[in-house]
Structures are given as C-alpha cells and as structure tokens.
Design a protein around this motif. Structure first.
Motif, PDB file in Angstrom:
ATOM      1  N   ASN A 251       0.724  -1.197  -0.127  1.00 57.05           N
ATOM      2  CA  ASN A 251       0.049   0.159  -0.077  1.00 57.05           C
ATOM      3  C   ASN A 251       0.855   1.201  -0.134  1.00 57.05           C
ATOM      4  OD1 ASN A 251      -2.662   1.508   0.729  1.00 57.05           O
ATOM      5  ND2 ASN A 251      -1.385   2.227   2.313  1.00 57.05           N
ATOM      6  N   ASN A 252       1.840   1.223   1.061  1.00 63.40           N
ATOM      7  CA  ASN A 252       2.589   2.475   0.911  1.00 63.40           C
ATOM      8  C   ASN A 252       3.755   2.380  -0.212  1.00 63.40           C
ATOM      9  OD1 ASN A 252       1.552   2.751   3.487  1.00 63.40           O
ATOM     10  ND2 ASN A 252       3.155   2.169   4.557  1.00 63.40           N
ATOM     11  N   ASN A 255       1.545   4.184  -2.830  1.00 61.88           N
ATOM     12  CA  ASN A 255       1.552   5.780  -2.527  1.00 61.88           C
ATOM     13  C   ASN A 255       2.524   6.540  -3.100  1.00 61.88           C
ATOM     14  OD1 ASN A 255      -0.918   5.431  -0.810  1.00 61.88           O
ATOM     15  ND2 ASN A 255       0.237   5.375   0.929  1.00 61.88           N
ATOM     16  N   SER A 258       2.272   6.598  -6.746  1.00 64.45           N
ATOM     17  CA  SER A 258       1.226   7.660  -7.075  1.00 64.45           C
ATOM     18  C   SER A 258       1.752   9.096  -7.138  1.00 64.45           C
ATOM     19  CB  SER A 258      -0.073   7.560  -6.187  1.00 64.45           C
ATOM     20  OG  SER A 258      -0.507   6.526  -6.084  1.00 64.45           O
ATOM     21  N   ASP A 259       2.662   9.262  -6.281  1.00 59.70           N
ATOM     22  CA  ASP A 259       3.383  10.789  -6.090  1.00 59.70           C
ATOM     23  C   ASP A 259       4.557  10.866  -7.160  1.00 59.70           C
ATOM     24  OD1 ASP A 259       1.664  11.231  -4.187  1.00 59.70           O
ATOM     25  OD2 ASP A 259       2.647  10.783  -2.643  1.00 59.70           O
ATOM     26  N   TYR A 276      -1.664  -1.302  -5.364  1.00 60.96           N
ATOM     27  CA  TYR A 276      -3.076  -1.263  -4.099  1.00 60.96           C
ATOM     28  C   TYR A 276      -3.804  -2.647  -4.267  1.00 60.96           C
ATOM     29  CZ  TYR A 276      -2.301   3.625  -3.494  1.00 60.96           C
ATOM     30  OH  TYR A 276      -1.777   4.978  -2.882  1.00 60.96           O
ATOM     31  N   ASN A 298      -7.076   5.176  -0.923  1.00 65.62           N
ATOM     32  CA  ASN A 298      -5.887   5.279  -1.789  1.00 65.62           C
ATOM     33  C   ASN A 298      -6.175   4.943  -3.107  1.00 65.62           C
ATOM     34  OD1 ASN A 298      -4.804   6.171   0.490  1.00 65.62           O
ATOM     35  ND2 ASN A 298      -3.476   4.595   0.659  1.00 65.62           N
ATOM     36  N   THR A 302      -6.094   7.350  -6.707  1.00 61.43           N
ATOM     37  CA  THR A 302      -5.228   6.960  -7.949  1.00 61.43           C
ATOM     38  C   THR A 302      -6.037   7.086  -9.075  1.00 61.43           C
ATOM     39  OG1 THR A 302      -3.714   5.599  -6.742  1.00 61.43           O
ATOM     40  CG2 THR A 302      -3.411   5.465  -8.833  1.00 61.43           C
ATOM     41  N   ASN A 727      -2.461  10.875   1.086  1.00 60.59           N
ATOM     42  CA  ASN A 727      -2.716   9.330   0.830  1.00 60.59           C
ATOM     43  C   ASN A 727      -2.428   8.870   2.478  1.00 60.59           C
ATOM     44  OD1 ASN A 727      -3.526   9.664  -1.786  1.00 60.59           O
ATOM     45  ND2 ASN A 727      -1.868   8.409  -2.328  1.00 60.59           N
ATOM     46  N   SER A 729      -0.884   6.611   4.866  1.00 60.96           N
ATOM     47  CA  SER A 729       0.201   5.676   4.735  1.00 60.96           C
ATOM     48  C   SER A 729      -0.009   4.306   5.826  1.00 60.96           C
ATOM     49  CB  SER A 729       1.419   6.310   5.425  1.00 60.96           C
ATOM     50  OG  SER A 729       1.909   7.437   4.322  1.00 60.96           O
TER      51      SER A 729
END
Length: 735
Positions: A251-252, A255, A258-259, A276, A298, A302, A727, A729
């Motif tokens: 998940n992290n 993130n 995504s950035d 994800y 999250n 996205t 998002n 974390s």
C-alpha cells in the motif's frame, strides 16, 4: 451510567481477567456494545477501588493482564476505534499505578512507550496536544531504555518517536520530518537486518514514509529514496512470512508511485493501482476493515488522477472506491479519516464528467463543508487549510449562484488557507494556493479588471519560485500555462508584447507536456495557444490563423466528446467560430460537429428532462452556426440533421424563412433550396395542426448572421486541480 450498565462493565472486566489472550478476543467480539468511552471511565473507577486492596503479586498480575488487553483492544478492527484507544489508554494508566519507575523501571518504560503509541493515534482531544503527549511519553521511556542497557528497546522507541515527529503539528513541518529521519537512522544503527530483521524492515518502511513526505531536498529524489526503502522492507516483509506487513508496504509503495515525478506519469499510476490491488488480496474487509478502507481510499485517489483509460469511467470508479471506504470510515468511529474521505470525494465530484456539472459542484461543496466539521483549524490545521483551498476551487468553478459573489468567496477561502500554508512550512502547498488564488483574480468580476490581472500575474510568478521545471515539472507547466493566459488577457502594457510573452510561455509548456506524459495538460495548452495566435498582433495573419486551427484540431484529439465533454464543447465552439469568422466552412463544420457531439454526450449523462432542454438552449448558437455553415457549404442533409438534433422550432423557422444561399450557388441550385424550404415549412405546419407544439426555445443570445463575426468564448485558464488530502500511509508501530 446506569446501574445495569455498570454491572455489565464489571462482569466484562472480571471475565477478561480470568481468560488468556486468545479467549479475550472472542470475549471482546461478543461484547462490542460495551466497548465505549464509559467503559474506559469505569475501568479507572474499578482500579481505584480494587487494586490498592490486592497483594503485590496479584496486583502485578492484574497490571500485566491490562497491558495485554491494551495490545488487544488498541489494534481491534471492530467497534469504535476512538473508544478502543481510550480503553487502551485507561489500561496503561492503571498499570502505571502498579509499575512505578522506582520499583519496575523496565516495565514502567514499556508502559510509557505504549502510551506514546496510544496518544499518537488518539482521536479524542486536540490532535496537536495528543502528539506532544506522545513525544513526552517516548522521551520518558528513553530515560530507562538507553542504548547501552536495552539496545533493542532503545531502537524501537527511537523508531516510535520518529513516527510522532512525522505526524507532529506544532513546530516547523520541515524540521519535524528531518528530526524523524535522524531518529529512524539512529534506530537502524541497532536494528540491523542481520540482528533484528523485522525491526529493520519496520524502520525501512517508516523511513520511506518520511522521505515521501519530506519537504527539504529535491522532491523527485526524495520519492526515489522512499521507493528504495519500501522495496528494501519487502525483502523481509514477504507475503508468506508477514502477510499483514507485506500488504501495508505494498500500500505504501503504491502511495509513492502515485506521487512519483520521475518516469512516465501514466505508467507510475498503473503501477500504483497494481500494488493497491495486491494489498487488497490480504487487506480484506472481514479480516482488516480499517486497512481495507485505507487502501480503498488510496485506490480512489489514484483513479482520480489516472491518465490511461476513459477519464469519465475512472472518476466513477474513484467515487465508488471512496463510498466503499466510507462504509468503514464512519464519523463516530473514524472522524479524521471520515473527514479525509469526504474531502477526497468532494475533489472527485469537482472534476466529475458524468452527470450535471452544476449539481456535481454543489455536491462537492457539501462534502467539503462536511469535512470542515471535523477539520477545524485548531485540531487539524494542515487538513483545514487543504479543505479551504479545495472549497475555494469549487466556488471558483461554481455554476449556481451569482458569479461575482462566488469568486469573492473563493478568494477569501484561498487567503484563509495561506494563513497555514506559509512558504517556509509548506512550500509546495503554498505555491499551489498562490496559483489558485491567481486564477481567481484572473476571473474576478469585482474590482478593476486591469489591477486584478496584475495581481494574478504576481501570484503566478510567486508560485513559480517554488514550482521549478526540475522539481515540479507538471505544476510548473500548469502555472506557466496560467501565466501565459494572464498575459494574453493583460490590459496594461503593450498589447502586442503581452501576446508575444504569452506565446513564449505556452511554447515552453509544450516542451514539458508531451502527449504521453501529460495528455490533458497538453490539450489545455494547445487550446490556449490558439487563442493567443488568434489575437496576435505581430506576424502574418494567415499564418497565425493556420497555426490556431492546427492547435485547436490537436487539442480536440484529447478533448473528445466522451472523455472531456465540457472542454470539447469549448474548444469545438472556438474552432467553429474561427472557421465561421474566416469563411472556412469545412473548419467551422468540423468544430461545431465536435461541440454538438459534446452537448449530446452531456445530455445523455443527465436524467432531468428540464436540464437536458436547458443544455440545448444554452448552446443553440452552436446549432444555428452549424446549420448556416452547412447551407453555405451546400451540405443540406447535414443542415437538416442539425435542425433535428437541436429539436428546436426556432431553427426550423430560421431555416425556412432565411435567405441564406451558398455564394457559388447557381439560380437552379437556389431554386432547389427554396423548394426544400417550402416543403419543410408545409410539413411543419401539418405537424402543428395535428400535435400541439412544445413552447419554442429562446433564440440564441448572439446572432451574427451569415458571414458575421461571432463572439469567441474567452479562453479558460486551467488551474492546478484541487489538492487532495494526503494518502493514508498506515504506518505501523511495533511494541
């Protein structure tokens, strides 16, 4: 608290005290209705009355049981998360009445560390104060947990203290994150992969979180470091060995992708979606409802940003994921995450393509206002500022209400956000709000138009002090585009020079906005560059017009009727108007055809018959000019098609009564067209005698007539989209 309720609490306590940890879980699940704030209060009353009368050994045993109960209830995925934390805090505070520092220094430090964890995640009370208390508890634990005496516990507490500094509200944000990074690195001096692989992996994950949020240093480089740290953690956090932590790190890592700035933006978002979805293989709603909701949120973020696939469909998926998250993130149980998801859902309705645009913006405003019921400035200053900025965006774009008043409200909300979003503390968000405030001044109705544009230019230039091409290429391109638009509209200074500067800014943007990386931004810039060439004073007029047509046509390859109907309508109308004004009838027909397709797509997504009719009425001038262009270009079938598509009696009357003929038409061709008009008029008269006709639509507001110069729509500055709340974390702390 009624007497039967007190008796139920006492029975629950006595039951928990005589069973082991595994049985406690079943007992808690069977008594969810008793796990509330009053139970935490009753626990303290019970302890005050009971523990002083017990032998030391029994009291110690009770304290140990309460510590384990804290571990159990604080990580409990059912019931009220807020109340679960309060119960955990009560267990620990009771335990400290037994485990004093003087008598039980090691256990006292363990309880201090656990209280730090509880206050880091505490929902009740002021968020900033809770984190300050967490820091105090960790620092107290470190008075006993020294590196020499208890190296592993020292490293663990350093890690937890670092997490608290990562979340800290008080003090300088950049400095807090730097402090967190230093503490993580200190922990890693002891928590090596060889000696303590699980602690090492936890520190790698948390260090990655800090670099993902880091303010100092190059943003792109920080994100690359975060990705490397997450991937390092996954060397230990494998799915077979640590499925829960594996899913958390998936998940992290998503993130971070995504950035991510480096690499292809579209590919990065696809990678994030895949990560994800991998996390959700473990994070199911029955097993881990809170973590499931975090990843749903999250994943929605996205899809809101997704480049690949149909834009409208992506936004609908995002809305569905946010609504799924809210099934768990209720306001009573998770007020902070509920507010975050309200904010993010509002962002998506602000961008939504399907449905009525005005209604979507009203829903967005309602969601933002709901979020602000929790996101108060004292409790959540950063989130409050983000929501102020986003609410301003919604009012700036608002369709309902008086336009001038909406813009004034938007300016006030942006200025409120800047009270928190200062340049030293939040340079990126400061720059974003400067850009958005500039766009509001560009659109402003009240005040002097020339002064408003000058202020807009100053705000855009301020934003560009942070939004450099190297650090924030997409944000730099957006702000350059907006600055160029402001120079296109500028009243002060030499008109020709202002347009030349605008063209130079637009062309600089095109160097960054490649078709693959920033498809939508590319279309926006090409559309705006056209407007500059249309108004250009310098250069050859015919060449300027040819360039304008080419850029409009390029923009329409991205701004399609199904993907971006509002933008397609705007660009198609502008292209049609340019062709109409210059008697380029094929160009006019092509542009108006795209605009009409966009109108029809918008009507298809709306259920209200009245609103469908209003959309036709608002854009009747497009149908009128399309019909005129078709007649002059001798495309009579398409002219009749246009009348049918508009379902407008006004256009029928205009067609049958006008004296519009192609310039090259012979007398025979003119007679044929006149005969066609008579036939249509006769048919219309027959229909009206048989069926009552609906009330006529209002005629269009602009009636330039054949060969006239219709008013071109003003070009639309494209602001940076509303800033989503960060998002989740889901940083884990290990005891």
């Amino acid at each position: 608290m009624t007497q039967p309720r007190r008796q139920a609490y006492l029975t629950l306590i006595e039951t928990l005290l005589i069973w082991d940890s595994e049985e406690q879980t079943a007992i808690l699940q069977a008594n969810l209705e008793l796990l509330d704030d009053d139970f935490a209060e009753y626990l303290r009353e019970w302890a005050t009355e009971t523990l002083p009368n017990l032998d030391a050994d029994i009291a110690e045993n009770r304290a140990n049981i309460l510590y384990n109960l804290n571990l159990k209830v604080s990580s409990f995925q059912q019931g009220s998360h807020r109340s679960n934390i309060e119960i955990g805090i009560a267990c620990l505070e009771i335990g400290l009445t037994i485990f004093t520092r003087e008598a039980y220094s090691e256990k006292w430090a363990m309880f201090q560390n656990s209280l730090g964890i509880a206050y880091s995640y505490r929902i009740k009370g002021d968020r900033g104060e809770n984190i300050e208390r967490a820091i105090t508890f960790y620092e107290a634990a470190l008075q006993v947990r020294t590196r020499d005496a208890f190296p592993q516990d020292w490293a663990l507490t350093q890690n937890n203290l670092a997490i608290a500094y990562s979340y800290r509200i008080k003090g300088d944000r950049g400095e807090n994150i730097e402090r967190a990074i230093a503490l993580y690195q200190a922990a890693l001096q002891v928590s090596t992969r060889q000696a303590f692989p699980q602690d090492w992996a936890a520190a790698q994950n948390n260090l990655a979180n800090a670099y993902r949020n880091r303010i100092k240093g190059d943003r792109g480089d920080n994100l690359e470091k975060a990705i490397a740290f997450y991937e390092a953690a996954l060397q230990v956090y494998t799915r077979p060995a640590f499925p829960e932590y594996w899913a958390m790190t998936q998940n992290n890592l998503a993130n971070a992708y995504s950035d991510r700035i480096k690499g292809d933006r579209g590919d990065n978002l696809e990678k994030a979606i895949a990560l994800y979805q991998a996390a959700l293989q473990v994070r199911t709603r029955p097993a881990f409802p809170q973590d499931w909701a975090a990843t749903q949120n999250n994943l929605a973020n996205t899809y809101s940003d997704r480049i690949k696939g149909d834009r409208g469909d992506n936004l609908e998926k995002a809305i569905a994921f946010y609504e799924a998250a809210l099934q768990v993130y209720t306001r009573p149980a998770f007020p902070e995450y509920w507010a975050m998801t309200q904010n993010n859902l509002a962002n998506t309705y602000s961008y939504r393509i399907k449905g009525d645009r005005g209604d979507n913006l009203e829903r967005a405003i309602a969601f933002y206002e709901a979020a602000l019921q929790v996101y108060t400035r004292p409790a959540f200053p950063q989130d409050w500022a983000a929501t102020q900025n986003n609410l301003a965006n919604a009012y700036r774009n608002r369709i309902k209400g008086e336009r001038g008043d909406n813009l004034e409200r938007a300016i006030a909300f942006y200025e409120a956000a800047l009270q928190v979003y200062t340049r030293p503390a939040f340079p990126e968000y400061w720059a974003r709000t400067q850009n958005n405030l500039a766009t509001a001044y560009s659109d402003r109705i009240k005040g002097d138009r020339g002064e408003n544009i000058e202020r807009a230019i100053a705000f855009y230039e301020a934003a560009l002090q942070v939004y450099t091409r190297q650090a924030f290429p997409q944000d730099w391109a957006t702000t350059q585009n907006n600055l160029a638009t402001a120079y296109s509209d500028r009243i002060k200074g030499d008109r020709g020079e202002n347009i030349e500067r605008a063209i130079a800014f637009f062309q600089a943007v095109l160097e960054v906005c490649t078709r693959k990386a920033f498809t939508q931004d590319l279309a926006v810039t090409k559309n705006n560059l056209v407007n500059a060439y249309r108004n250009r004073v310098k250069g050859n007029k015919n060449k300027n017009i040819a360039r304008a047509i080419a850029f409009y046509e390029a923009a329409l390859q991205v701004r399609t009727p199904t993907a971006l109907p509002i933008d397609c309508l705007r660009t198609g109308r502008n292209l049609g108007d340019l062709g109409f004004a210059e008697s380029f009838w094929e160009t006019a027909i092509f542009g108006y055809e795209k605009a009409i397709e966009a109108v029809e797509q918008s009507r298809e997504w709306i259920t209200s018959d009245n609103r469908k009719r209003e959309i036709i009425e608002e854009n009747l001038d497009v149908y009128e000019k399309m019909m005129i262009s078709c007649i002059i270009h001798q495309q009579y079938d398409k002219a009749l098609q246009t009348i049918e598509r508009s379902k407008s009696r006004y256009l029928v009357e205009l067609f049958t009564n006008s004296e519009i003929y192609p310039k090259t038409a012979t007398e025979t061709e003119k007679q044929q067209l006149q005969n066609l008009r008579r036939q249509i008029a006769a048919s219309q008269q027959l229909l009206e005698t048989e069926t009552p006709s609906p009330p006529p639509l209002s005629p269009p507001l602009t009636k330039g007539g054949p060969g006239g110069f219709p008013k071109t729509l003003p070009h639309n500055p494209q602001p940076k989209p509303a800033a989503s709340a960060p998002n989740i974390s889901n940083k884990k702390k290990t005891n």
